[in-house]
Design a protein around this motif. Structure first.
Motif, PDB file in Angstrom:
ATOM      1  N   HIS A  57       0.853  -1.186   0.000  1.00  0.00           N
ATOM      2  CA  HIS A  57       0.000   0.000   0.000  1.00  0.00           C
ATOM      3  C   HIS A  57       0.892   1.240   0.000  1.00  0.00           C
ATOM      4  CE1 HIS A  57      -3.813  -2.218   1.038  1.00  0.00           C
ATOM      5  NE2 HIS A  57      -2.891  -3.123   1.310  1.00  0.00           N
ATOM      6  N   ASP A  71      -6.345   5.086   3.034  1.00  0.00           N
ATOM      7  CA  ASP A  71      -6.186   3.633   2.996  1.00  0.00           C
ATOM      8  C   ASP A  71      -6.055   3.107   4.427  1.00  0.00           C
ATOM      9  OD1 ASP A  71      -4.578   1.136   3.031  1.00  0.00           O
ATOM     10  OD2 ASP A  71      -4.542   1.399   0.857  1.00  0.00           O
ATOM     11  N   PRO A  72      -6.837   2.097   4.821  1.00  0.00           N
ATOM     12  CA  PRO A  72      -6.788   1.616   6.209  1.00  0.00           C
ATOM     13  C   PRO A  72      -5.432   1.059   6.630  1.00  0.00           C
ATOM     14  CG  PRO A  72      -8.165   0.183   4.841  1.00  0.00           C
ATOM     15  CD  PRO A  72      -7.892   1.408   4.044  1.00  0.00           C
ATOM     16  N   VAL A  73      -4.675   0.498   5.700  1.00  0.00           N
ATOM     17  CA  VAL A  73      -3.344  -0.001   6.059  1.00  0.00           C
ATOM     18  C   VAL A  73      -2.425   1.165   6.397  1.00  0.00           C
ATOM     19  CG1 VAL A  73      -1.297  -1.226   5.225  1.00  0.00           C
ATOM     20  CG2 VAL A  73      -3.575  -2.122   4.721  1.00  0.00           C
ATOM     21  N   ILE A 110      -9.551  -3.247   9.205  1.00  0.00           N
ATOM     22  CA  ILE A 110      -9.030  -4.304   8.335  1.00  0.00           C
ATOM     23  C   ILE A 110      -9.385  -5.669   8.906  1.00  0.00           C
ATOM     24  CG2 ILE A 110      -6.949  -5.308   7.293  1.00  0.00           C
ATOM     25  CD1 ILE A 110      -5.619  -2.533   7.726  1.00  0.00           C
ATOM     26  N   GLN A 171      -3.414 -10.215   8.591  1.00  0.00           N
ATOM     27  CA  GLN A 171      -3.268  -9.281   7.482  1.00  0.00           C
ATOM     28  C   GLN A 171      -2.330  -8.115   7.788  1.00  0.00           C
ATOM     29  OE1 GLN A 171      -7.240  -8.365   5.511  1.00  0.00           O
ATOM     30  NE2 GLN A 171      -7.942  -9.478   7.318  1.00  0.00           N
TER      31      GLN A 171
END
Length: 250
Positions: A57, A71-73, A110, A171
């Motif tokens: 990412h 972006d959640p990451v 996530i 993850q």
């Protein structure tokens, strides 16, 4: 259990010594006399960006600064980086709880809420929150190392490699592993002020990073040596990044 025998692997003591010397040089930069806080903030930002990029990412630093990288990451990596200073006092006393906290911070949005903070036996294909016996034993060993007396730089490398190999945080396992390693450097006094963006070094040497972590997981002397040499090279590259941040402030 002690990590000292790893220093007897060919070239490892010299590689780690060279990494220490590189960071010592960076710490003599005149910008750190009055602007160390700014350097630490920027190092944290670059660390978060690099850690997210290593998860696939990738975003520009300007997007992170502007808050447009939703972006959640990326957001998880930012939360983790910002929380490290507050987690330092607990790391050597209660590493399990800190790892759970890192998982919560990294995994929000996530990982399903019910699984946050609950390591699973990913190495053996286990379900979240159900830690396979072999994984549990290795986590127990890692906790003993963190709460003991070890060379800080060597310990950070082993913490990082072991958490990657265990895969217990699903993850966001990589984000948690990299954060735990950086936390080890800070808590152990190697990088007391949080000025070293080690993950930039990993990202700049990404093919080597991926290959070396795979060899570390084998547990062989050659595999361990490959990972430790990579880690030393990543720290050396990160020290250059610290210097570059400092240069931009003077």
């Amino acid at each position: 259990m002690t990590l000292a025998p790893l220093l007897d692997l060919a070239d490892i003591a010299d590689a780690l010594g060279g990494a220490r010397a590189s960071f010592d040089t960076a710490l003599r930069h005149r910008a750190l006399r009055k602007q160390g806080g700014q350097v630490a903030v920027e190092a944290g930002l670059r660390t978060a960006r690099a850690s997210a990029a290593l998860q696939g990412h990738a975003y520009d630093l300007d997007e992170l600064r502007a808050g447009t990288a939703v972006d959640p990451v990326v957001q998880g990596a930012l939360r983790v980086s910002q929380a490290l200073e507050g987690l330092v006092p607990s790391w050597t006393r209660a590493p399990r709880q800190v790892l759970a906290k890192l998982h919560v911070l990294a995994g929000r949005g996530i990982v399903p809420d019910a699984e946050l903070g609950r390591p699973g036996g990913a190495l053996a294909g286990g379900a979240p929150g159900v830690v396979e016996a072999g994984v549990q034993a290795r986590l127990d060993g890692l906790v003993q190392l963190v709460t003991g007396k070890e060379d800080t730089l060597l310990l950070a490398a082993v913490v990082h490699g072991e958490l990657l190999a265990l895969g217990a945080f699903g993850q966001v396992n990589g984000v948690v592993a990299r954060a735990a390693a950086r936390l080890t450097l800070i808590a152990g006094g190697f990088d007391l002020r949080g000025l070293l963006p080690v993950d930039v070094g990993h990202l700049d040497r990404e093919p080597e990073y991926l290959g070396a972590q795979a060899t570390f997981a084998t547990g062989t002397p050659d595999g361990l040596r490959s990972w430790l040499k990579h880690y030393a090279a990543a720290v050396t590259r990160a020290a250059e990044e610290t210097t570059a941040i400092c240069d931009g402030l003077v």
